[in-house]
Design an enzyme around this catalytic site. Structure first.
Site, PDB file in Angstrom:
ATOM      1  N   HIS A  15       0.813  -1.223   0.000  1.00  0.00           N
ATOM      2  CA  HIS A  15       0.000   0.000   0.000  1.00  0.00           C
ATOM      3  C   HIS A  15       0.847   1.273   0.000  1.00  0.00           C
ATOM      4  O   HIS A  15       0.493   2.251   0.658  1.00  0.00           O
ATOM      5  CB  HIS A  15      -0.937   0.001   1.222  1.00  0.00           C
ATOM      6  N   ASP A  67      -0.760  -4.501   6.022  1.00  0.00           N
ATOM      7  CA  ASP A  67      -1.852  -5.392   5.586  1.00  0.00           C
ATOM      8  C   ASP A  67      -1.704  -5.808   4.126  1.00  0.00           C
ATOM      9  O   ASP A  67      -0.981  -5.176   3.352  1.00  0.00           O
ATOM     10  CB  ASP A  67      -3.214  -4.702   5.783  1.00  0.00           C
ATOM     11  N   GLU A  68      -2.407  -6.856   3.789  1.00  0.00           N
ATOM     12  CA  GLU A  68      -2.701  -7.249   2.410  1.00  0.00           C
ATOM     13  C   GLU A  68      -1.483  -7.388   1.491  1.00  0.00           C
ATOM     14  O   GLU A  68      -1.525  -6.955   0.341  1.00  0.00           O
ATOM     15  CB  GLU A  68      -3.681  -6.239   1.780  1.00  0.00           C
ATOM     16  N   ILE A  69      -0.438  -7.981   2.001  1.00  0.00           N
ATOM     17  CA  ILE A  69       0.722  -8.201   1.126  1.00  0.00           C
ATOM     18  C   ILE A  69       0.523  -9.509   0.361  1.00  0.00           C
ATOM     19  O   ILE A  69       0.256 -10.550   0.957  1.00  0.00           O
ATOM     20  CB  ILE A  69       2.019  -8.280   1.961  1.00  0.00           C
TER      21      ILE A  69
END
Lengths: 582, 582
Positions: A284, A350-352
């Site tokens: 991100h 988050d969200e890797i």
């Protein structure tokens, strides 16, 4: 049948009481039915100092007296300015207002006692548990008002309650409460009661953020999680690296200058709403590629779904000294400016998607055994800097749930992906801020924003977003971050945040999506959504207060959404109650 | 794999073209890449009469020249006032604006030719097919503009297209189009393209309705279905029975006076947006009980779910001469005032629960064989009056689908309960307006507004509303009221309406819920959602136009919701395209 009868009886009892629409509801709350009027020339006594109420007083310092004086000024000017004549809470034609002719009983003094001494360092930026937000408020039938609190922030909380007791009279400059005598004892269930805003996917001007802080304070919410950057844009001015916002902002005017940041953080601190930044990394963070392409892997890579959660992709390279240097420079610039006003810094995480690192020339792998030690190092290094600036690191849950990193136990973990995560993370010994997507994501349920060309049309149809449906206020209200925990786990839960991710939210639709649904979480966090008996608070009691609170927020300039039709706000709640017809 | 390649190729081809964001998309549309500037002192020629553009010109009469002159004034003052500098449609830093120094090519005259003669009666209030809305528009590379249409309303449609070709320059008072030469031929697929508003569950001030009419006209939508009364409130002033609004309105100021009604209907007619009232009966009329209790059965009966669809209940008694007299008096008062401006009147007829008539002293039955003949009589009587006023009756689908009434074939039926209803109703020979709830209800998906006490909590949880999820713009766009019909059935489909039922919509959240999602239906109805080949229009082509159109509506003062993040409006659409990662 028996429960129906009981329910009808309860409904009747509730209907006979006047609605006392304080939001969030105080812990102990007794009211009467004497009407008192509030004088605009109210005298204010604070710990034996007599202060006049002054319109628009802003504190110059963070001296306790100054915080309180500014709080009184704000509270009263809000009340005198909001013009909240509550006709929409009464049946058309009903005479609900008191007579303003003849002998009125006036409230002439507001007596504030602060029993404790503020810790000048912590009062601005308390960590969970470091400030006492409790207060007692009494209003006698003959107009004596006493507000007592341990801290200046407790006084602010009490002032918000105080002004909710009053309505404006349609005859003009009369403000009255029909509820005297009043006795209130109040304190929050959770220390951390927040809202997440996202200024990377859409920009929100400073004024928008300030008015949102006001609304949070009215709701006794005390944290603004400011997700300031992401792969979509970099609106944050970093004076030592101006290229970041110059190349990363959506528009030259869509930036937050150091002055803006100072103003926002200070504005929050003065109101007992601690603002803290999130600069999400190592995922991100694609917008850094616009000025520093050498630091980023998978920038705007396609198909995005292979490399990240949404377009555009972009992660920090994971084994790069240049990235380390950049992060150091970034933090060295930013932290001294914000650490006056905040105790927290959120480093994201988050969200890797591991595949992004197959494109990273410093890594070239998507294997967990390669990536995990690199992620561990990355988190450890950034958290060391956070700690060196006397800030507490916050991260998203994946760090300990998906990447299984071993983080220090001072790190606070924000849970979000769903049920059971608070249990998992507290059982690992971390403090938790809960933003369970199934309850507290305010952006969900309005449709897909990525595009599907005709060849993938069937896969996209009917173009719902990933986290629908829209969370109703009742569902939001039903969530208790401490549900199903052991006593030890429960202690680790600091509180929660509702999240207004901004893929499809900008200043034009922010208010009706956030308010009053965020208020529902606000009460769940301050008052708890259950009675002391453990029973759910009845919608017959909760809903009319929330409907009224919505109207009061509208009167204050927030474009909060209506939650029911006007017929229902004008009648007793059981006239809009679903009852079993069989 | 092959389809992926094809898709990529198409995406590339689309990306290479400039976005020409006309909404709805014209039937035939060719553009170039010459830039022309529009002069504020543009000369206007209308059928050989030279007219100067005048700011704020309002037509005094409904003479064709006057309609056109007012239309030109509105269109140009909208363009010159909206200040639409489209930076949000370009990558930050891109130089997308033309040079304003040096020799500019100016458009100096707008030449309008109306080839037909308006029928002075029908132009104000055309029924489906009675006005020709087609137009041709050409803009030559050297600045000649020719707008040709058969009717004055066609001219208005063309003017809306014309101003969408232009942007304001950030340097100030320059308006340019980069798309010359332009050749457009355009006409609508459907004659009836509407929006339903509901002013009984929440009141909408006159100004709100007028600006909504403006927005409809911009979208080439031509009907405003004004659901003016219901069981919740009666905001409509009927001078011969003032008790109706005096006892039935939510607030003394929440009424529509005859002057207001005249203003709204005339405002619409001038813009080619025909307004028509719905006074829903014999159900959904409970608010009459507040002034005429003798006419209503089951008023506010409980449990409501036994007697009606939502609180408060209330139906006209079904075998009452007093009701007949009331309806006659109501229509006699209302129809002469509105029939100048409209050809339609909607008598409702939806959602009758037969059990309500067990409480009706004139009926005392819920048996179909008792109720059906009474319903037939009720509809026949009211429709006779509608026809006598030279209005065409419209009803909800239940009349012919659920109650199986035999209505005259001039009656138009509005379908709503779901898929297959258009087929059913057209196969019975009725004209249809489609508002399929699965696609075109704009209010759905945001949560339940009736209350559930603790004893029914489990039944209510998680408190979604009945018609969720929220309809995404793509789903709205995907609906074709003529899908799966025979040619004969298809001819009976007049068009459709999106519906903004107002249980939880008021002026504060109306705009972002209605716009731009109503625009999606607007294009499906004007242009069709498919290419001539029968293939769906690609989101890669449609979405960027809709995103731009949203921004232009925002510039015009409509608080339309964002449909994607700013990164995506600033980039080519395939940068926000979902592609299969496998």
């Amino acid at each position: 049948m028996r429960s129906l009868l009981l329910s009808s009886l309860c409904a009747l009892l509730i209907a006979l009481q006047p609605v006392v629409a304080v939001w969030p509801i105080p812990k102990k709350f007794k009211t009467g039915n004497t009407t008192l009027f509030l004088h605009q020339n109210l005298e204010i006594k604070y710990n034996d100092n007599l202060t006049q109420y002054t319109f628009g007083y802003e504190a110059a310092t963070f001296d306790s007296h100054d915080i309180v004086r500014a709080g009184v000024s704000r509270a009263l000017s809000t009340l005198f300015g909001e013009q909240f004549v509550p006709w929409m809470l009464h049946k058309p034609g009903d005479k609900f207002e008191p007579d303003v002719n003849g002998n009125l009983k006036w409230i002439k003094m507001l007596e504030i006692t602060q029993t404790g001494k503020d810790d000048s360092e912590k009062i601005l930026k308390p960590k969970a548990g470091e400030v006492d937000e409790s207060y007692n408020l009494t209003l006698s039938a003959d107009g004596e008002v006493k507000l007592t609190a341990v801290s200046s922030i407790g006084v602010l909380r009490g002032l918000e309650t105080f002004i909710q007791l009053f309505y404006q009279h349609s005859a003009g400059t009369f403000w009255y409460t029909p509820y005297a005598p009043v006795e209130i004892e109040d304190e929050p269930k959770f220390d951390h009661r927040g809202l997440l805003i996202d200024t990377s996917r859409h920009f929100f001007p400073v004024d928008h953020i300030l008015r949102t802080i006001d609304a949070l304070a009215w709701n006794k919410m005390n944290r603004l999680h400011f997700h300031v950057t992401d792969s979509q844009s970099w609106p944050l001015e970093i004076p030592s690296m101006p290229e970041l916002h110059k190349k990363g902002a959506h528009h030259p005017a869509f930036t937050y200058s150091p002055t803006d940041v100072d103003r926002i953080f200070k504005y929050g601190a003065m109101r007992g709403v601690q603002v803290y930044f999130e600069i999400d990394m190592p995922g991100h963070i694609g917008s850094v590629a616009l000025s520093h392409p050498e630091l980023i892997t998978a920038w705007n890579a396609r198909p995005y779904d292979a490399y990240c959660a949404q377009p555009p992709c972009g992660n920090f390279k994971l084994n790069s000294t240049k990235v380390d240097e950049f992060v150091k420079r970034l933090f060295d610039d930013l932290f001294p400016r914000i650490s006056k006003y905040t105790s927290y810094f959120h480093t994201g995480g988050d969200e890797i998607k591991y595949k992004a690192y197959t494109l990273d020339d410093t890594v070239k792998s998507d294997k967990e055994d390669v990536l995990k030690p690199l992620l561990q190092k990355f988190f450890d290094k950034s958290h060391k800097q956070v700690r060196d600036a006397k800030l507490t690191p916050i991260v998203w849950e994946e760090s300990v749930e998906k990447y299984n990193l071993a983080l220090e136990k001072d790190v606070i973990v924000q849970t979000w992906t769903g049920d059971g995560k608070v249990q998992n993370v507290t059982s690992k010994g971390y403090g938790v801020i809960d933003s369970n997507v199934n309850y507290w994501y305010l952006d969900c349920g309005r449709g897909q924003w990525v595009l599907f060309d005709n060849n993938e049309y069937a896969r996209g149809w009917p173009f719902n977003d990933w986290c629908g449906p829209t969370k109703s206020w009742q569902r939001i209200y039903s969530h208790d971050p401490r549900a199903n925990l052991t006593a030890e786990q429960a202690k680790l839960v600091l509180g929660g945040e509702v999240a207004a991710w901004s893929e499809t939210i900008d200043p034009l639709n922010f208010d009706p999506l956030v308010w009053p649904r965020a208020s529902a979480a606000g009460e769940a966090l301050w008052s708890g959504n259950k009675l002391e008996s453990g029973q759910n608070r009845s919608q017959l009691e909760v809903a009319p207060r929330l409907f009224e609170w919505r109207e009061r927020m509208v009167a204050r300039g927030i474009r909060a959404a209506p939650l029911t039709q006007l017929f229902c706000t004008q009648r007793s709640p059981e006239e809009c109650l679903w009852e079993n017809p069989n």
